[in-house]
Enzyme design. Structure first.
Site, short mmCIF file in Angstrom:
data_model
loop_
_atom_site.label_atom_id
_atom_site.label_comp_id
_atom_site.label_asym_id
_atom_site.label_seq_id
_atom_site.Cartn_x
_atom_site.Cartn_y
_atom_site.Cartn_z
N GLY A 104 0.75 -1.28 0.00
CA GLY A 104 -0.16 0.16 0.00
C GLY A 104 0.75 1.14 -0.19
O GLY A 104 0.27 2.27 -0.34
N ARG A 105 2.15 1.41 0.35
CA ARG A 105 2.88 2.19 0.40
C ARG A 105 4.40 1.85 0.12
O ARG A 105 5.41 2.54 0.74
CB ARG A 105 2.55 3.05 1.63
CG ARG A 105 3.07 2.24 3.07
CD ARG A 105 2.98 3.07 4.14
NE ARG A 105 2.72 2.24 5.40
CZ ARG A 105 2.96 2.88 6.54
NH1 ARG A 105 3.14 4.03 6.80
NH2 ARG A 105 2.45 2.13 7.53
N LYS A 128 9.82 2.51 1.23
CA LYS A 128 8.40 2.46 2.10
C LYS A 128 8.05 3.98 2.41
O LYS A 128 8.64 4.62 3.02
CB LYS A 128 8.63 1.81 3.27
CG LYS A 128 7.41 1.57 4.19
CD LYS A 128 7.47 0.58 5.24
CE LYS A 128 6.35 0.57 6.22
NZ LYS A 128 6.64 -0.43 7.39
N ASP A 140 -2.68 6.77 2.46
CA ASP A 140 -2.22 7.94 1.59
C ASP A 140 -1.01 7.49 0.91
O ASP A 140 -0.23 8.51 0.29
CB ASP A 140 -2.12 9.20 2.46
CG ASP A 140 -1.10 8.99 3.74
OD1 ASP A 140 -0.62 7.78 3.85
OD2 ASP A 140 -1.07 9.74 4.53
N GLY A 141 -0.27 6.49 1.21
CA GLY A 141 0.80 5.77 0.60
C GLY A 141 2.15 6.46 1.16
O GLY A 141 3.29 6.36 0.69
N ARG A 198 5.91 -12.30 1.28
CA ARG A 198 5.08 -12.93 2.43
C ARG A 198 4.30 -13.93 2.35
O ARG A 198 3.93 -14.46 1.28
CB ARG A 198 4.23 -11.56 2.95
CG ARG A 198 4.91 -10.28 2.99
CD ARG A 198 4.14 -9.44 2.22
NE ARG A 198 5.02 -7.84 2.04
CZ ARG A 198 5.30 -7.23 2.87
NH1 ARG A 198 4.64 -7.24 4.36
NH2 ARG A 198 6.08 -6.12 3.00
N ASP A 267 0.49 -11.17 6.55
CA ASP A 267 0.90 -10.26 5.40
C ASP A 267 2.30 -9.67 5.95
O ASP A 267 3.00 -9.02 5.14
CB ASP A 267 -0.09 -9.20 4.79
CG ASP A 267 -0.70 -8.43 6.15
OD1 ASP A 267 -1.34 -9.09 7.03
OD2 ASP A 267 -0.41 -7.07 6.23
N ASP A 277 8.36 -5.73 8.59
CA ASP A 277 7.39 -4.75 8.81
C ASP A 277 7.20 -4.21 10.33
O ASP A 277 6.59 -4.62 10.94
CB ASP A 277 5.78 -5.20 8.47
CG ASP A 277 5.77 -4.97 6.77
OD1 ASP A 277 6.77 -4.47 6.25
OD2 ASP A 277 4.46 -5.10 6.44
P1 AMP Z 1 0.78 -2.79 8.25
O1 AMP Z 1 -0.48 -2.93 9.21
O2 AMP Z 1 1.66 -1.72 8.15
O3 AMP Z 1 1.29 -4.01 7.96
O4 AMP Z 1 -0.20 -2.70 6.81
C1 AMP Z 1 -1.23 -3.44 6.38
C2 AMP Z 1 -1.78 -2.96 5.05
O5 AMP Z 1 -2.05 -1.51 4.82
C3 AMP Z 1 -0.59 -3.05 3.76
O6 AMP Z 1 -0.95 -3.51 2.58
C4 AMP Z 1 0.03 -1.86 3.83
O7 AMP Z 1 0.82 -1.44 2.60
C5 AMP Z 1 -1.18 -0.85 3.96
N1 AMP Z 1 -0.95 0.29 4.56
C6 AMP Z 1 -0.54 0.79 5.83
N2 AMP Z 1 -0.49 2.00 5.85
C7 AMP Z 1 -0.80 2.64 4.59
C8 AMP Z 1 -0.65 3.89 4.24
N3 AMP Z 1 -0.31 4.97 5.01
N4 AMP Z 1 -1.03 4.16 3.06
C9 AMP Z 1 -1.37 3.13 2.08
N5 AMP Z 1 -1.30 1.95 2.64
C10 AMP Z 1 -1.04 1.49 3.68
MG MG Z 2 2.62 -5.04 6.61
#
Ligand code: AMP
Ligand code: MG
Length: 504
Positions: A104-105, A128, A140-141, A198, A267, A277
């Site tokens: 996502g980012r 990242k 927001d990426g 993953r 994931d 992560d």
């Molecule tokens: P995480 O909990 O950080 O492992 O994120 C879970 C999912 O949400 C993953 O697919 C990340 O890439 C996405 N994600 C987390 N934060 C953001 C962000 N600020 N913008 C876009 N995608 C996000």
């Molecule tokens: Mg993650």
């Protein structure tokens, strides 16, 4: 900043102008990712960089302050031949199937030569926080400075502790505002690993009933990262067995050093058995087995004590996804059955080392459990206790005093110390030898939340010196560093109010 000597001839040294980037992941069919460009950030600046990670990829560290480096690792400048992409994956979050997620980012720039890295000889570079991707969902990426610094420091600290992990090359920042609970600023962390695939990457194809893509991904992982399984009777079973083993061993390391990941969703589980992560992680301070480091995890699914069983749960999720390739439930279960004994064996081996024991005895487990019981009861600082324990001299009860002082219930400590002392005597332990061995496995310096917080607050005011200083201390966690003694101090009272959550 002085770069350490690279572990190979310096004629392999790359500069930003000739970093030979490839992209083995981009050779997968297009369904596995989306090719895209990072979104630039205005006026980026360098926050911190790791000389040892630069050395892994033979990158000349004197270039970290150059515009080319900063622009490249912010995503503003694209290296020749780079094919940036974001990967798709799915996963179980907090035990529930979450469907499609994906980078996502995160944006993969490609892979570069890393001659000492087995078996691929290459390392991938991933940004990242470099902007929106098709997998950004509601996000927001972007990543904020605070969480990027935490990921950077912890990746490098874990590597120095000898724990399998993705690495971090650098963090760059920009004054661009990012909204979280409050206004923060954007940063980009450059992560480095052989692969960021993953468990959830496999679950994605399994749950979408795309078994040919599942096989393509498994073959890619085997060919690039587990080539020895190619000749196995059932390469996919061999893959599951090895990943289960590595995961069990990685989590045994976490338990032994008091590391809590915080979000062990499938994931966030690496197919290479790397810690991956870094979000709301924490290191155990006042010992409490039920401690939950992630403020968002109200049920305590990922508490310290539950990490080992969650690791196994995650391996079962991977096993489920690989079942169509392995072809047989019994074979799949046989691969997964190694988790418990592999975890126990590694954890006990690490605990024996932490206690300075040379021999394996039938009642070791009792000694360890007794210790965790008294640490819990008196909420003793985990890191301080083990480091101090190395100073015990069998024949000198004075050396026990600083340890006794860590306990509210001193009698409980005395009772345990008696058993421990008897055990040391029984194996003719030599004080000086034992101390050396224990100091080499019980860190003095860990990334305490308050240390990270101090460095982050300074960085938020554009003073990045404390981040670099903390990195320097954490790169030698087992060394006595008299000039840095204060970095081993217990958390101050204000640190009680620190909370880390999934917001990053
Ligand atoms: P995480 O909990 O950080 O492992 O994120 C879970 C999912 O949400 C993953 O697919 C990340 O890439 C996405 N994600 C987390 N934060 C953001 C962000 N600020 N913008 C876009 N995608 C996000
Ligand atoms: Mg993650």
């Amino acid at each position: 900043m002085n770069a350490p000597k690279p572990p190979y001839p310096t004629d392999h040294m790359s500069s930003m102008d000739n970093l030979p980037i490839g992209n083995s992941f981009a050779a997968l069919p297009p369904a596995h990712y989306t090719a895209l460009m990072p979104t630039p950030l205005p006026n980026p600046y360098l926050v911190c960089a790791s000389a040892s990670t630069a050395a892994l990829i033979g990158l000349d560290f004197s270039e970290v302050d150059t515009e080319a480096f900063i622009e490249t690792f912010t995503g503003n400048r694209i290296l020749d031949n780079s094919k940036p992409l974001s990967a798709v994956y799915s996963g179980h979050q907090f035990g529930v199937w979450a469907g499609q997620l994906g980078d996502g980012r995160a944006i993969l720039l490609g892979d570069v030569p890393a001659p000492n890295v087995y078996p691929s000889g290459r390392l991938e570079l991933q940004l990242k926080g470099a902007g929106l991707t098709p997998y950004s969902r509601m996000g927001d990426g972007r990543a904020v400075l605070r969480s990027s610094i935490r990921e950077f420091l912890c990746s490098e600290a874990m590597a120095a502790l000898g724990i399998p992990t993705t690495r971090a090359l650098c963090v760059t920042g920009s004054d661009q505002i990012v909204m979280r609970e409050q206004r923060e600023t954007a940063a980009v962390a450059t992560r480095v690993a052989q692969s960021f695939v993953r468990f959830g990457s496999f679950e994605h194809w399994f749950y979408n009933e795309k078994h040919d893509e599942l096989k393509t991904l498994a073959d890619y992982v085997i060919d690039n990262f587990y080539p020895e399984f190619r000749s196995s009777d059932n390469p996919y079973k061999a893959l599951l067995t090895e990943v289960t083993l590595r995961t069990a061993q990685m989590i045994a390391h976490w338990q032994a050093v008091g590391f809590m990941h915080g979000v062990m969703n499938t994931d966030n589980m690496s197919i290479l058995g790397l810690t991956l992560d870094y979000g709301p992680f924490g290191f155990m301070e006042a010992f409490n087995a039920t401690h939950i480091c992630n403020h968002t995890d109200q049920q305590g699914r990922y508490s310290y004590a539950r990490q080992p069983q969650i690791g196994e749960w995650n391996c079962y999720a991977l096993g489920q996804a690989l079942l169509p390739l392995i072809g047989d439930v019994d074979e799949t279960q046989a691969a997964l059955r190694i988790y418990k004994p592999a975890f126990a064996e590694k954890f006990e081996e690490l605990m024996r080392a932490k206690l300075g024991l040379k021999t394996k005895q039938s009642d070791d487990r009792k000694l360890f459990d007794g210790l965790f019981g008294i640490l819990q009861e008196s909420h003793v600082d985990f890191t301080t206790f083990f480091r101090q324990l190395g100073n015990v001299q069998i024949a000198d009860s004075e050396t026990q005093e600083p340890l006794r002082d860590l306990f509210i219930d001193r009698a409980a400590y005395d009772a345990w110390a008696l058993q421990y002392g008897a055990r040391l005597q029984q194996e003719n332990s030599i004080d000086s030898e034992r101390k050396l061995a224990m100091d080499a496995v019980n860190p003095k310096y860990i990334l305490r939340n308050y240390l990270a917080q101090v460095a982050i607050e300074k960085a938020q005011n554009k003073d990045f010196s404390e981040v670099q200083k903390l990195l320097q201390v954490l790169e030698k966690p087992f060394d006595e560093q008299p000039e840095n003694e204060k970095y081993a101090a217990l958390p101050p009272d204000w640190a009680n109010d620190l909370e880390v959550s999934c917001s990053s």
